[in-house]
Enzyme design. Structure first.
Site, short mmCIF file in Angstrom:
data_model
loop_
_atom_site.label_atom_id
_atom_site.label_comp_id
_atom_site.label_asym_id
_atom_site.label_seq_id
_atom_site.Cartn_x
_atom_site.Cartn_y
_atom_site.Cartn_z
N SER A 138 14.53 102.06 5.05
CA SER A 138 14.78 102.19 6.70
C SER A 138 14.15 103.56 7.07
O SER A 138 14.00 104.37 6.34
CB SER A 138 16.17 101.87 6.91
OG SER A 138 16.72 100.61 6.46
N TYR A 164 23.70 93.70 7.98
CA TYR A 164 24.10 94.05 6.90
C TYR A 164 24.76 95.53 7.00
O TYR A 164 24.93 95.96 8.08
CB TYR A 164 22.97 94.45 6.06
CG TYR A 164 21.97 95.50 6.62
CD1 TYR A 164 22.05 96.72 6.82
CD2 TYR A 164 20.58 94.86 7.07
CE1 TYR A 164 21.03 97.49 7.24
CE2 TYR A 164 19.79 95.50 7.68
CZ TYR A 164 20.00 96.86 7.79
OH TYR A 164 19.21 97.64 8.56
N ALA A 165 25.56 96.12 6.15
CA ALA A 165 25.97 97.39 6.22
C ALA A 165 25.50 98.08 4.94
O ALA A 165 25.40 97.39 3.72
CB ALA A 165 27.44 97.49 6.13
N GLU A 166 24.72 99.32 5.10
CA GLU A 166 24.24 99.80 3.98
C GLU A 166 24.50 101.12 3.54
O GLU A 166 24.46 101.95 4.54
CB GLU A 166 22.47 99.76 3.85
CG GLU A 166 21.78 98.42 3.69
CD GLU A 166 20.21 98.64 3.64
OE1 GLU A 166 19.70 97.56 3.22
OE2 GLU A 166 19.71 99.56 3.83
N HIS A 199 11.51 97.46 16.00
CA HIS A 199 12.82 97.60 15.66
C HIS A 199 13.04 97.28 14.10
O HIS A 199 14.18 97.46 13.65
CB HIS A 199 13.44 96.61 16.27
CG HIS A 199 13.47 94.88 15.74
ND1 HIS A 199 12.27 94.41 15.40
CD2 HIS A 199 14.48 94.19 15.39
CE1 HIS A 199 12.58 93.03 14.80
NE2 HIS A 199 14.08 92.73 14.79
N MET A 239 15.93 93.47 3.09
CA MET A 239 17.07 93.93 2.16
C MET A 239 16.25 94.62 0.99
O MET A 239 15.50 93.94 0.37
CB MET A 239 17.78 92.55 1.78
CG MET A 239 19.05 92.74 0.98
SD MET A 239 19.88 91.37 0.74
CE MET A 239 18.49 90.29 -0.11
N ASP A 289 21.03 86.70 19.94
CA ASP A 289 21.81 87.96 19.62
C ASP A 289 21.85 89.14 20.28
O ASP A 289 21.20 89.95 20.10
CB ASP A 289 21.85 88.04 17.96
CG ASP A 289 22.93 88.86 17.55
OD1 ASP A 289 23.83 89.28 18.20
OD2 ASP A 289 22.80 89.33 16.25
N HIS A 325 18.49 96.42 19.87
CA HIS A 325 17.23 95.92 19.77
C HIS A 325 16.74 94.51 20.53
O HIS A 325 15.93 94.07 20.50
CB HIS A 325 17.17 95.52 18.28
CG HIS A 325 17.18 96.32 17.01
ND1 HIS A 325 17.30 96.32 15.75
CD2 HIS A 325 16.67 97.78 17.33
CE1 HIS A 325 17.14 97.45 15.24
NE2 HIS A 325 16.79 98.48 16.20
#
Length: 506
Positions: free
Chosen positions: A410, A229-231, A429, A406, A120, A354
């Site tokens: 962060s 994700y979007a948080e 990371h 999750m 990725d 990352h």
């Protein structure tokens, strides 16, 4: 390969300080430099348990333990300094995830390895701030989570809603965020707060296969699955008030949005294509490695250059991808609060990669050298006054965005001079896996995971509920241990802690 018992293996690993360990030459064959890894007492136990398990008779298959992978990287041609394992390290393809290594550009034998970047390419994180507070969001938390979920395409096969044809893709691969800016998906200042200003100038779309382009075209502006994700997050602690204020974070309770995504199937195909070419190049150039997953090519070979140009295009794809999701996030918030993203002060704090390899100048043995720095599951963390970080952060050091697992916290860190000297300006990371995806599926029930998140008051929207157990907090190391270890050894400094209140996942 010589198989040694666990106690013999331990004679090659020496504690340097409370949280750092040296891996001596000889631990794996042909090591050109030593290895180092950072771990506090809890993380150290995980590292040594993994090594102990690998020494049991009949233990074959799967990835090598992290310490072995660090040592195998130390045996690659052209490596300088040390092969570095960060506290979030866990076994990966070739390089461990959380392994960083630098190669001398002036050494004709130096290599580039796709395994040192990962599949990725430019998986990374972007953090947006807002002028909203938890009290503003709490009453509409569920609606806002749903709005984000509706706006951002998520999941394994998700397709983008940003209009895109083959010509647009070619331009986006070459231009990165400059394409997003031209098309009106980002603000001009977003680019300033982005590693490499959101564009790798070395990108050459002609070095990318049609298959990769075909996979990438429908996926631009999508979150994907896995650990992406979007948080929606709340500022829970501020450790460095001055640095936080430079980032536009003034008070506890302030709302931020973190977007974690990469280059989707496009980057995966670029890596897969390169590995095939590099296996041929290794035979031709008689390059030998300790592990066939460390397929590589001389940096200056045709294959090495082709990979770097294609990898740069994949990095640009990822920046355009996160930019498209930034646009969709701003739309979702503006719609929910019936105002404009500008009025909500939805500025990008920073965007970091990352998984990438980049040419950088570092001091080696007292002299500046051009190095190809591979960071896989690690983050660039340049110190104050470094010419490659934005004007806004010249006095604080580069912001480093570290996503938790999750439902856990962060962090925002800042780069340090010590990190520049010890780890070529690199730090952790994320949390780093402690259980494989397969073990997570066997040991955890996705319904329990979702219930735990709800009990914490976290709104969750997920496209594939059964994938949730792979990303459960129990599958990961504790991100607080990881961040604190980096802080204690001095390779980065803690700045802000963020707590999630809504999670959008594939």
């Amino acid at each position: 390969m010589v198989v040694r018992d666990y106690n013999t293996e331990l004679t090659y690993i020496e504690r340097i300080s409370t949280n750092s360990f040296r891996i001596k030459k000889g631990f794996q064959p042909n090591m050109n430099v030593e290895g180092i890894f950072y771990a506090n007492s809890r993380l150290e136990k995980l590292m040594f348990d993994e090594l102990r398990n690998s020494c049991r008779p009949g233990m074959t298959g799967g990835f090598l333990p992290g310490v072995k992978q660090i040592a195998n990287v130390a045996a690659l041609p052209g490596i300088v300094g040390r092969s570095v394992g960060l506290p979030d390290i866990h076994s990966g393809y070739g390089f461990a995830i959380g392994n960083m290594a630098a190669f001398d550009m002036s050494d004709p034998t130096s290599i580039v390895s796709p395994g040192g970047v990962g599949f990725d390419i430019n998986c990374g994180v972007r953090l947006l701030r807002t002028n909203l507070f938890e009290k503003d969001v709490k009453p509409v938390q569920e609606q806002l989570a749903q709005s984000l979920f509706d706006h951002i395409p998520v999941g394994v096969g998700s397709k983008g809603i940003i209009p895109m044809n083959a010509h647009d893709l070619e331009e986006a691969l070459e231009m990165g965020m400059d394409w997003s800016l031209r098309e009106g998906y980002v603000w001009a200042e977003d680019k300033e707060h982005c590693e490499e200003y959101g564009r790798m100038l070395t990108a050459d779309p002609s070095k990318v296969s049609m298959r990769a382009k075909k996979r990438g075209l429908p996926q631009l502006g999508t979150l994907g699955a896995g650990n992406h994700y979007a948080e929606i997050q709340v500022v829970e602690e501020i450790y460095d008030k001055y640095a936080a204020s430079k980032m536009g974070i003034e008070e506890l309770g302030q709302i931020c949005v973190m977007i974690h995504s990469g280059s989707r199937g496009f980057g995966h195909q670029v890596a897969t294509d390169a590995l095939v070419e590099m296996e041929k190049a290794m035979k031709r150039d008689k390059i030998e490695t300790n592990d066939r997953q460390l397929a590589c090519a001389r940096i200056n070979s045709v294959e090495g250059q082709n990979y770097l140009k294609a990898m740069s295009a994949a990095a640009n794809f990822a920046w355009v991808n996160r930019s498209s999701m930034t646009f969709l996030t701003r739309q979702a918030f503006a719609k929910q609060f019936n105002t404009t993203p500008d009025d909500l002060d939805m500025h990008v704090i920073y965007d970091v990669s990352h998984n990438v390899a980049k040419i950088e100048e570092h001091i080696v043995d007292g002299r500046p050298k051009q190095l190809l720095v591979h960071r896989k599951g690690s983050t660039r963390a340049f110190p104050p006054h470094h010419p490659l970080i934005p004007v806004d952060y010249q006095l604080t050091g580069q912001p480093v965005l570290v996503g938790g697992s999750m439902g856990t916290c962060s962090f925002v860190l800042t780069g340090t001079e010590k990190g520049m000297a010890e780890t070529f300006g690199s730090t952790c990371h994320g949390a780093g896996r402690s259980l494989s995806r397969a073990k997570s599926r066997r040991n955890l029930d996705y319904k329990d995971v979702l219930r735990d998140l709800e009990a914490k008051g976290i709104s969750i929207r997920v496209a594939s509920p059964k994938l949730v157990q792979e990303e459960a907090p129990d599958s990961y190391k504790d991100v607080r241990d990881v961040v604190q270890t980096c802080h204690d050894v001095g390779i980065s400094s803690k700045c802000i802690k963020l707590r999630p209140i809504a999670v959008i996942k594939g």
